[in-house]
Design an enzyme around this catalytic site. Structure first.
Site, PDB file in Angstrom:
ATOM      1  N   LYS A 115       0.820  -1.217   0.000  1.00 42.26           N
ATOM      2  CA  LYS A 115       0.000   0.000   0.000  1.00 42.26           C
ATOM      3  C   LYS A 115       0.847   1.257   0.000  1.00 42.26           C
ATOM      4  O   LYS A 115       0.458   2.258  -0.586  1.00 42.26           O
ATOM      5  CB  LYS A 115      -0.953   0.007   1.201  1.00 42.26           C
ATOM      6  CG  LYS A 115      -2.138  -0.926   0.994  1.00 42.26           C
ATOM      7  CD  LYS A 115      -3.367  -0.445   1.727  1.00 42.26           C
ATOM      8  CE  LYS A 115      -4.558  -1.323   1.376  1.00 42.26           C
ATOM      9  NZ  LYS A 115      -5.674  -1.143   2.290  1.00 42.26           N
ATOM     10  N   LYS A 197      -3.537 -11.247  -6.881  1.00 43.13           N
ATOM     11  CA  LYS A 197      -4.875 -11.519  -6.328  1.00 43.13           C
ATOM     12  C   LYS A 197      -5.918 -10.525  -6.854  1.00 43.13           C
ATOM     13  O   LYS A 197      -5.576  -9.385  -7.181  1.00 43.13           O
ATOM     14  CB  LYS A 197      -4.831 -11.529  -4.796  1.00 43.13           C
ATOM     15  CG  LYS A 197      -4.819 -10.187  -4.161  1.00 43.13           C
ATOM     16  CD  LYS A 197      -5.151 -10.225  -2.665  1.00 43.13           C
ATOM     17  CE  LYS A 197      -5.163  -8.778  -2.203  1.00 43.13           C
ATOM     18  NZ  LYS A 197      -5.475  -8.487  -0.880  1.00 43.13           N
ATOM     19  N   LYS A 200     -10.317  -5.094  -5.097  1.00 43.44           N
ATOM     20  CA  LYS A 200     -11.268  -4.009  -5.388  1.00 43.44           C
ATOM     21  C   LYS A 200     -10.584  -2.831  -6.053  1.00 43.44           C
ATOM     22  O   LYS A 200     -11.174  -2.103  -6.812  1.00 43.44           O
ATOM     23  CB  LYS A 200     -11.823  -3.436  -4.079  1.00 43.44           C
ATOM     24  CG  LYS A 200     -12.687  -4.319  -3.290  1.00 43.44           C
ATOM     25  CD  LYS A 200     -13.132  -3.584  -2.024  1.00 43.44           C
ATOM     26  CE  LYS A 200     -12.743  -4.401  -0.836  1.00 43.44           C
ATOM     27  NZ  LYS A 200     -13.205  -3.993   0.442  1.00 43.44           N
TER      28      LYS A 200
HETATM   29  P1  TYM Z   1     -10.556  -6.706   2.844  1.00 40.82           P
HETATM   30  O1  TYM Z   1     -11.627  -5.701   3.025  1.00 40.82           O
HETATM   31  O2  TYM Z   1      -9.458  -6.398   1.893  1.00 40.82           O
HETATM   32  O3  TYM Z   1     -11.165  -8.078   2.405  1.00 40.82           O
HETATM   33  C1  TYM Z   1     -12.255  -8.658   3.109  1.00 40.82           C
HETATM   34  C2  TYM Z   1     -12.100 -10.173   3.114  1.00 40.82           C
HETATM   35  O4  TYM Z   1     -12.017 -10.677   1.789  1.00 40.82           O
HETATM   36  C3  TYM Z   1     -10.864 -11.521   1.664  1.00 40.82           C
HETATM   37  N1  TYM Z   1     -10.330 -11.364   0.298  1.00 40.82           N
HETATM   38  C4  TYM Z   1     -10.091 -12.376  -0.544  1.00 40.82           C
HETATM   39  N2  TYM Z   1     -10.272 -13.708  -0.417  1.00 40.82           N
HETATM   40  C5  TYM Z   1      -9.947 -14.477  -1.477  1.00 40.82           C
HETATM   41  N3  TYM Z   1      -9.461 -13.991  -2.641  1.00 40.82           N
HETATM   42  C6  TYM Z   1      -9.257 -12.662  -2.812  1.00 40.82           C
HETATM   43  N4  TYM Z   1      -8.789 -12.184  -3.965  1.00 40.82           N
HETATM   44  C7  TYM Z   1      -9.580 -11.791  -1.732  1.00 40.82           C
HETATM   45  N5  TYM Z   1      -9.522 -10.447  -1.569  1.00 40.82           N
HETATM   46  C8  TYM Z   1      -9.974 -10.210  -0.311  1.00 40.82           C
HETATM   47  C9  TYM Z   1      -9.906 -10.991   2.705  1.00 40.82           C
HETATM   48  O5  TYM Z   1      -8.957 -11.983   3.067  1.00 40.82           O
HETATM   49  C10 TYM Z   1     -10.839 -10.645   3.843  1.00 40.82           C
HETATM   50  O6  TYM Z   1     -11.138 -11.790   4.612  1.00 40.82           O
HETATM   51  N6  TYM Z   1      -7.819  -5.989   6.914  1.00 40.82           N
HETATM   52  C11 TYM Z   1      -8.996  -6.624   6.389  1.00 40.82           C
HETATM   53  C12 TYM Z   1     -10.284  -6.195   7.067  1.00 40.82           C
HETATM   54  C13 TYM Z   1     -10.272  -6.356   8.540  1.00 40.82           C
HETATM   55  C14 TYM Z   1     -10.422  -7.586   9.224  1.00 40.82           C
HETATM   56  C15 TYM Z   1     -10.352  -7.244  10.614  1.00 40.82           C
HETATM   57  C16 TYM Z   1     -10.617  -8.907   8.842  1.00 40.82           C
HETATM   58  C17 TYM Z   1     -10.110  -5.368   9.458  1.00 40.82           C
HETATM   59  N7  TYM Z   1     -10.176  -5.906  10.699  1.00 40.82           N
HETATM   60  C18 TYM Z   1     -10.439  -8.213  11.587  1.00 40.82           C
HETATM   61  C19 TYM Z   1     -10.711  -9.869   9.823  1.00 40.82           C
HETATM   62  C20 TYM Z   1     -10.627  -9.526  11.190  1.00 40.82           C
HETATM   63  C21 TYM Z   1      -9.112  -6.281   4.926  1.00 40.82           C
HETATM   64  O7  TYM Z   1      -8.613  -5.288   4.479  1.00 40.82           O
HETATM   65  O8  TYM Z   1      -9.938  -7.115   4.247  1.00 40.82           O
END
Ligand code: TYM
Length: 334
Positions: A115, A197, A200
């Site tokens: 990032k 991967k 968004k």
């Molecule tokens: P975020 O918002 O990027 O993504 C949300 C969830 O989607 C999963 N994910 C994926 N899984 C499979 N293939 C992909 N290409 C893919 N892209 C995203 C992520 O692994 C996630 O589970 N930091 C986290 C949000 C967060 C969080 C937490 C998660 C904040 N606090 C506490 C769990 C527990 C994030 O940015 O996810």
């Protein structure tokens, strides 16, 4: 534990529109866990401002995401669905945990490196301490399990390290959480660069399937998916494009890669891409329909925001009181 059930926390950022990886890697797994666990699902809007956001857009996206959780099938009575920014305990615990986290640990986080390379003009301290806020989210609810995609594993590891360090000093304060990674769909790749991967924030709209993409858009994006030239549908690391399409097909249908290879043994890539596109579009359609219906029902959604926000605050404060006492803050005089 709550009513004999183990605790679960997970969340998603309210930046951009959810893509298929978020759905198959996380949200779809969440649906299967509500009976077994006491579940807390945050719309983690505090995390979102580590990257500049337009305020009105952020507010709308947060509401859309909360609505989408419900549209995807999470029952807001069984699952506590709420905005992270409505529960001040997240930020308070994050501050305390910052004092138990080393710069060296945070420096190793690959998401921070990625990032900060992408937003070189805004490498803020929030971006750096992002994993500590994530640890606070998880530990605030004494989570036993955290369902996430593979990309969040490093953040889960640091959460465990911070919790362990705190417990070593103050006794058994935090439950040490385990990651829950689904068998299928844990890492969905870009349709245009299948070694990267799906995300968004990808600048190429053809690289990602967004949850609200219509039928024709989904089919078109799958037809354009980058593959290879040998025209064999085989689940192999040397064929990342086809492997990713097989992964997506399996995550949606519940079939195994071997069953999928057998099913499409006599097909070309064109037919296979169409089949994957159709199964994805068909599975997203009911979610999209429910989303549009729920979005019209403002009072219902507002009620959930209020009730679940209060519930999340109640449980967050329980942990926070304990933590504050342990570190030596004076008790409030009532
Ligand atoms: P975020 O918002 O990027 O993504 C949300 C969830 O989607 C999963 N994910 C994926 N899984 C499979 N293939 C992909 N290409 C893919 N892209 C995203 C992520 O692994 C996630 O589970 N930091 C986290 C949000 C967060 C969080 C937490 C998660 C904040 N606090 C506490 C769990 C527990 C994030 O940015 O996810």
């Amino acid at each position: 534990m709550l009513d004999g059930k183990k605790m679960l926390f997970s969340g998603m950022q309210s930046t951009g529109t959810l893509q298929l990886g978020n759905y198959l890697g996380a949200l779809k797994n969440w649906l299967t866990l509500s009976d077994e666990y006491e579940c807390f699902y945050g719309v983690v809007d505090l995390h979102s401002i580590t990257v500049r956001q337009d305020p009105a857009t952020l507010r709308k996206r947060a509401r859309d995401l909360l609505t989408l959780y419900i549209a995807a099938g999470l029952d807001p009575v069984k699952n506590c669905i709420y905005y992270q920014s409505h529960v001040s305990g997240h930020a308070e615990l994050a501050w305390i945990l910052n004092c138990f986290t080393y710069m060296g640990e945070l420096n190793r986080m690959t998401q921070f490196k990625d990032k900060s390379a992408k937003h070189a003009d805004n490498i803020n301290a929030g971006l750096f301490t992002y994993p500590v806020l994530m640890a606070a989210d998880i530990l605030l609810f004494q989570s036993d399990v955290v369902p996430v995609g593979k990309d969040q594993m490093q953040h889960l590891e640091i959460t465990r390290d911070i919790a362990q360090r705190f417990n070593n000093i103050y006794g058994d304060v935090f439950t040490i959480p385990e990651a829950y990674i689904g068998k299928q769909g844990a890492k969905i790749m870009s349709l245009q660069e299948p070694t990267k991967k799906m995300s968004k924030s990808d600048e190429n709209p053809n690289a990602s399937i967004f949850l609200m993409d219509d039928y024709d858009t989904i089919i078109r994006k799958f037809k354009r998916a980058v593959t290879d030239s040998d025209n064999q549908i085989l689940y192999k690391d040397e064929k990342p494009g086809i492997k990713n399409l097989i992964d997506i097909y399996c995550a949606v249908t519940g079939k195994t890669p071997q069953e999928t290879e057998a099913e499409f043994a006599n097909c070309g890539y064109g037919d296979f891409k169409l089949a994957v596109g159709e199964c994805v579009a068909d599975s997203l359609k009911p979610v999209q329909d429910r989303f549009y219906d729920l979005s019209k029902n403002k009072d219902y959604i507002n009620g959930i925001i209020k009730e679940n926000g209060e519930k999340a605050n109640y449980y967050a404060n329980k942990t926070l009181r304990k933590v504050k006492k342990k570190v030596g803050f004076p008790e409030k005089i009532r």
